[in-house]
Design an enzyme around this catalytic site. Structure first.
Site, PDB file in Angstrom:
ATOM      1  N   GLY A   8       0.800  -1.213   0.000  1.00 59.09           N
ATOM      2  CA  GLY A   8       0.000   0.000   0.000  1.00 59.09           C
ATOM      3  C   GLY A   8       0.832   1.261   0.000  1.00 59.09           C
ATOM      4  CD  GLN A  12      -3.330  10.995   4.500  1.00 58.86           C
ATOM      5  OE1 GLN A  12      -3.986  10.154   5.110  1.00 58.86           O
ATOM      6  NE2 GLN A  12      -3.574  12.280   4.597  1.00 58.86           N
ATOM      7  CG  ASP A  34      -0.370   0.822  -4.105  1.00 57.52           C
ATOM      8  OD1 ASP A  34      -0.475   1.273  -2.944  1.00 57.52           O
ATOM      9  OD2 ASP A  34      -1.322   0.787  -4.907  1.00 57.52           O
ATOM     10  NE  ARG A  36      -3.003   3.175  -5.894  1.00 57.15           N
ATOM     11  CZ  ARG A  36      -3.257   4.136  -5.010  1.00 57.15           C
ATOM     12  NH1 ARG A  36      -3.757   5.288  -5.428  1.00 57.15           N
ATOM     13  NH2 ARG A  36      -3.015   3.961  -3.726  1.00 57.15           N
ATOM     14  CE1 TYR A 140      -9.379   1.820   7.999  1.00 61.23           C
ATOM     15  CE2 TYR A 140     -10.097   3.438   9.620  1.00 61.23           C
ATOM     16  CZ  TYR A 140      -9.089   2.854   8.879  1.00 61.23           C
ATOM     17  OH  TYR A 140      -7.792   3.296   9.009  1.00 61.23           O
ATOM     18  CE  LYS A 144      -7.102  -0.011   9.885  1.00 63.50           C
ATOM     19  NZ  LYS A 144      -5.811  -0.507   9.343  1.00 63.50           N
TER      20      LYS A 144
END
Length: 323
Positions: A8, A12, A34, A36, A140, A144
């Site tokens: 990842g 950010q 990643d 991508r 989410y 977690k």
């Protein structure tokens, strides 16, 4: 010698973490990955495309690169996760299980971030203790909490040195927001410079814990370098730096952008998520066990955000003129 694989890495946290780790340990020791294509995000050194849901692909990269540590950052964030809860569960849980399994097989250490979203409306709000009731109301948050428990399990059952931090909202100028409930605190800076005004998707008095990205990156590195014997909580340390409301942030921005205007159009989903979280985290355990100290308060963060954004805008203008 450390060799660190990041999943990842285009997100950010990963964008800044990869750069800082390369500076600290050397470019050859860090492999950002990643889902991508690296051509779209990797500009500072070697990087690879990797889907961490593909266990065999993850095993092959780990075998070839030989990391000592895996920093697992791949996840779908809070607001985005509510748009597709099943997909969020698959990515957030299956990816972590794969990383922990490979770590158990190879002896790698693991860092994975948790979040203030791991708490819920029944958690004490100000502050939320290190150890307390965790009943989140978002997918989410559910992932977690489950992730924290999985890291505990793999440590107890297989000896994996898994560590993590419960982050508040993170603010950065180097990467775009990733679908979190605290994204307003990044968007507002861009809007202040571009339009001189901003419409906030939270109410003006919504108080939330926040942290500037340089502090977050330093916290990750310091935790991973802390002696294992000093860590009691290991994978779910509360950490925080500052807490403020959108109205207070707007006031701080006016010190740099006079005449900045803000109005409010609360989004029901993100407002409900924000209201379910504590206003502040108690991070005394992190401060006691491995010496955590934040550096940036609100005024320092706002000044540095504008410095960084203006520099990025100037570079972009130069690049556009040269094309």
């Amino acid at each position: 010698m450390k060799r660190i694989l990041i999943t990842g890495a285009a997100g950010q946290i990963g964008t800044e973490l990869a750069s800082r780790l390369r500076d600290r340990y050397g470019p050859a020791m860090i492999l950002p990955t990643d889902i991508r294509d690296p051509a779209a995000w990797a500009s500072l050194g070697p990087a690879e495309q990797l889907d961490c849901l593909d266990l065999e692909a993850l095993r092959e990269v780990v075998r070839r690169f030989g990391p000592t540590d895996i920093f697992h950052l791949a996840a779908i964030l809070s607001a985005a996760a509510e748009e597709n809860p099943l997909r969020a569960y698959q990515i957030n849980m299956d990816g972590l299980v794969n990383v922990l399994q490979v770590a158990a097989e190879t002896g790698c250490r693991v860092f994975t971030p948790s979040s203030i979203a791991a708490f819920g409306p029944e958690t004490p709000r100000d502050p939320a203790p290190q150890s307390t009731l965790q009943r989140p109301t978002t997918m989410y948050g559910v992932t977690k909490v489950a992730g924290e428990l999985l890291c505990d399990y793999y440590h107890a059952r297989f000896g994996v040195d898994a560590r993590g931090l419960r982050f508040p909202g993170l603010i950065s100028y180097t990467a775009p927001p990733g679908g979190g409930t605290t994204d307003y605190a990044v968007d507002i800076f861009h809007a202040a410079l571009d339009q001189g005004r901003y419409t906030c998707f939270l109410k003006p008095d919504t108080r939330m814990d926040m942290m500037y990205m340089p502090d977050a990156i330093r916290a990750i590195i310091e935790l991973m370098e802390a002696p294992a014997a000093s860590l009691v909580h290991r994978n779910a340390f509360n950490v925080t730096a500052m807490h403020f409301t959108p109205a207070e942030l707007a006031d701080a921005i006016r010190d740099h952008v006079p005449g900045f205007e803000i109005d409010y159009d609360p989004d029901p989903l993100r407002q409900a998520i924000a209201d379910s979280w504590p206003e502040r985290l108690d991070d005394s355990e992190a401060r006691e066990q491995w010496g955590w100290r934040h550096e940036y308060e609100l005024a320092d963060m706002v000044a540095d955000m504008f410095r960084g954004l203006r520099a990025h805008m100037a570079q972009a203008a130069v690049g556009a003129a040269g094309r």
